[in-house]
Scaffold this motif. Structure first.
Motif, mmCIF file in Angstrom:
data_model
loop_
_atom_site.group_PDB
_atom_site.id
_atom_site.type_symbol
_atom_site.label_atom_id
_atom_site.label_comp_id
_atom_site.label_asym_id
_atom_site.label_seq_id
_atom_site.Cartn_x
_atom_site.Cartn_y
_atom_site.Cartn_z
ATOM 1 N N VAL A 91 0.752 -1.112 -0.037
ATOM 2 C CA VAL A 91 -0.022 0.010 0.106
ATOM 3 C C VAL A 91 1.018 1.368 0.134
ATOM 4 C CG1 VAL A 91 -1.772 1.245 1.039
ATOM 5 C CG2 VAL A 91 -1.848 -1.337 1.270
ATOM 6 N N VAL A 92 0.569 2.085 -0.963
ATOM 7 C CA VAL A 92 1.592 3.259 -1.145
ATOM 8 C C VAL A 92 0.550 4.455 -1.001
ATOM 9 C CG1 VAL A 92 2.810 4.944 -2.639
ATOM 10 C CG2 VAL A 92 3.441 2.463 -2.649
ATOM 11 N N VAL A 93 1.001 5.512 0.156
ATOM 12 C CA VAL A 93 0.167 6.711 0.170
ATOM 13 C C VAL A 93 1.241 7.679 -0.135
ATOM 14 C CG1 VAL A 93 -1.014 7.959 1.861
ATOM 15 C CG2 VAL A 93 -0.852 5.642 2.255
ATOM 16 N N ARG A 94 0.500 8.794 -0.642
ATOM 17 C CA ARG A 94 1.176 9.911 -1.321
ATOM 18 C C ARG A 94 0.616 11.073 -1.048
ATOM 19 N NH1 ARG A 94 4.525 7.988 -5.582
ATOM 20 N NH2 ARG A 94 3.906 5.903 -6.327
ATOM 21 N N ASN A 95 1.493 12.316 -0.690
ATOM 22 C CA ASN A 95 1.220 13.440 -0.232
ATOM 23 C C ASN A 95 1.394 14.380 -1.369
ATOM 24 O OD1 ASN A 95 -0.204 12.594 2.214
ATOM 25 N ND2 ASN A 95 1.801 12.252 3.020
ATOM 26 N N TYR A 120 -2.110 0.761 -4.679
ATOM 27 C CA TYR A 120 -1.861 -0.668 -4.405
ATOM 28 C C TYR A 120 -0.898 -1.256 -5.506
ATOM 29 C CZ TYR A 120 -6.171 0.130 -2.031
ATOM 30 O OH TYR A 120 -7.610 0.729 -1.541
ATOM 31 N N TYR A 121 -0.035 -2.166 -5.050
ATOM 32 C CA TYR A 121 0.863 -2.833 -6.025
ATOM 33 C C TYR A 121 0.921 -4.494 -5.428
ATOM 34 C CZ TYR A 121 2.579 1.639 -7.314
ATOM 35 O OH TYR A 121 2.588 3.017 -7.672
ATOM 36 N N TYR A 122 0.735 -5.242 -6.420
ATOM 37 C CA TYR A 122 1.019 -6.694 -6.364
ATOM 38 C C TYR A 122 2.464 -7.059 -5.989
ATOM 39 C CZ TYR A 122 0.412 -11.564 -6.833
ATOM 40 O OH TYR A 122 0.450 -12.965 -6.715
ATOM 41 N N VAL A 174 6.513 12.678 1.992
ATOM 42 C CA VAL A 174 6.228 12.906 0.812
ATOM 43 C C VAL A 174 5.395 11.664 0.220
ATOM 44 C CG1 VAL A 174 6.968 12.914 -1.652
ATOM 45 C CG2 VAL A 174 8.154 14.334 0.010
ATOM 46 N N ASP A 175 5.687 10.466 0.551
ATOM 47 C CA ASP A 175 5.086 9.189 0.332
ATOM 48 C C ASP A 175 5.625 7.992 1.137
ATOM 49 O OD1 ASP A 175 7.389 8.304 -1.238
ATOM 50 O OD2 ASP A 175 6.374 9.118 -3.223
ATOM 51 N N PHE A 176 4.901 7.265 1.113
ATOM 52 C CA PHE A 176 5.599 5.662 1.908
ATOM 53 C C PHE A 176 4.707 4.488 1.331
ATOM 54 C CE2 PHE A 176 2.202 5.376 4.782
ATOM 55 C CZ PHE A 176 1.615 6.654 4.925
HETATM 56 N N1 UDP Z 1 8.565 1.969 -2.306
HETATM 57 C C1 UDP Z 1 8.850 0.827 -1.496
HETATM 58 N N2 UDP Z 1 9.070 -0.441 -2.021
HETATM 59 C C2 UDP Z 1 8.829 -0.571 -3.583
HETATM 60 C C3 UDP Z 1 8.301 0.424 -4.421
HETATM 61 C C4 UDP Z 1 8.272 1.905 -3.699
HETATM 62 O O1 UDP Z 1 9.203 1.009 -0.331
HETATM 63 O O2 UDP Z 1 8.913 -1.783 -3.924
HETATM 64 C C5 UDP Z 1 8.209 3.136 -1.726
HETATM 65 C C6 UDP Z 1 9.348 4.215 -2.015
HETATM 66 O O3 UDP Z 1 10.265 4.296 -1.255
HETATM 67 C C7 UDP Z 1 8.412 5.485 -1.971
HETATM 68 C C8 UDP Z 1 6.558 4.873 -2.285
HETATM 69 O O4 UDP Z 1 7.137 3.611 -1.790
HETATM 70 O O5 UDP Z 1 8.536 5.904 -0.745
HETATM 71 C C9 UDP Z 1 6.411 5.475 -3.611
HETATM 72 O O6 UDP Z 1 7.214 4.664 -4.553
HETATM 73 P P1 UDP Z 1 6.854 4.987 -5.988
HETATM 74 O O7 UDP Z 1 5.767 4.204 -6.572
HETATM 75 O O8 UDP Z 1 7.277 6.444 -6.498
HETATM 76 O O9 UDP Z 1 8.445 4.224 -6.837
HETATM 77 P P2 UDP Z 1 9.802 4.243 -6.990
HETATM 78 O O10 UDP Z 1 9.971 5.715 -7.638
HETATM 79 O O11 UDP Z 1 10.609 4.314 -5.710
HETATM 80 O O12 UDP Z 1 10.191 3.269 -7.991
#
Ligand code: UDP
Length: 254
Positions: A91-95, A120-122, A174-176
């Motif tokens: 689960v990614v949350v973005r601000n 959401y990412y699988y 920023v996001d997590f």
């Molecule tokens: N993130 C993570 N593991 C992953 C993908 C993303 O911890 O496999 C975290 C990443 O550090 C960021 C947030 O999720 O804080 C959003 O990541 P993003 O989708 O922008 O992907 P990225 O640019 O890191 O590939």
């Protein structure tokens, strides 16, 4: 060498059998990867710092009623956790726009989002962690609708709380990324926060300078990677005395 049984080895952590049933020991490595394992490296002292940072954040979250897998820190690189069944969804949350969101939609990094966005990412390395919708998650049975509701509600509480906590130490969240697991207690199942919360899976920018204090320093070769993790720990007031130096090998504590 460790005498404990190794249950799982990931990119940044190793899970060992815990001292009693239903527990595991989570060991934090210094290894770092990015871009689906295409970039590999070592961030010296990262494991020690992430162990502390995640302990601190999970403890604070536990205090406000967010259930987590965290039990206690055991030593420099290890923490005792409850064994859970990991739900295969990140689960990614973005601000604020950054990373893959900026790329996908052409939104400049640093643009404040009109509201917090949950994605959401699988969790599948071989598929490259594809982005999925709630429909995919429930149709393919990765999580039940109620599980997903709990995960989103918890993620938004974590976002509210951590945004404030980091703001207080001059950092913008920023996001997590969060991971959740199923924990069974007397026939009852509940969803708890699992994995870790650290600069490996959060983007943290200095409020005044926008300096990046997270894994993007490694991803983008910005230098001063170790220093960034240390700075986050220092601002949280938990920098291990004398810096994050320790022995490299996992040590058993009984
Ligand atoms: N993130 C993570 N593991 C992953 C993908 C993303 O911890 O496999 C975290 C990443 O550090 C960021 C947030 O999720 O804080 C959003 O990541 P993003 O989708 O922008 O992907 P990225 O640019 O890191 O590939």
């Amino acid at each position: 060498m460790s005498r404990r049984r190794r249950i799982y080895e990931g990119k940044a952590k190793v899970l060992f059998e815990g001292p009693e049933p239903g527990t595991l020991v989570q060991y934090f490595k210094d290894d770092a990867t990015a871009f689906n394992n295409q970039k590999k490296g070592v961030i010296t002292g990262k494991g020690v710092l992430n162990n502390r940072i995640s302990e601190y954040l999970m403890t604070r979250l536990g205090e406000i009623g967010v259930p987590t897998h965290f039990v206690r820190r055991l030593n420099m690189r290890e923490q005792l956790i409850r064994e859970v069944e990991i739900i295969p969804i990140e689960v990614v949350v973005r601000n604020v726009a950054a990373g893959s969101l900026s790329k996908r939609f052409g939104i400049p990094e640093g643009t404040a989002l009109p509201r917090s966005i949950v994605e959401y990412y699988y969790k599948s390395e071989e598929l490259g962690n594809p982005m999925v919708s709630e429909e995919h998650i429930t149709a393919f049975g990765w999580a039940a609708p109620q599980d997903l509701d709990d995960m989103v509600a918890l993620s938004l509480r974590v976002n509210d709380y951590l945004s404030g906590l980091f703001l207080g130490i001059g950092l913008r969240l920023v996001d997590f990324k969060l991971e959740f697991g199923r924990l069974w207690e007397n026939e009852e199942m509940r969803i708890v926060l699992a994995d870790e919360i650290s600069p490996d899976n959060c983007r943290l920018w200095d409020i005044k300078t926008n300096e990046k204090l997270d894994k993007d320093r490694f991803r983008q070769d910005l230098g001063k990677v170790e220093e960034a993790y240390q700075e986050v720990a220092r601002r949280l007031g938990i920098l291990p005395e004398g810096g994050p130096v320790d022995v490299k090998a996992p040590k058993t504590i009984q």
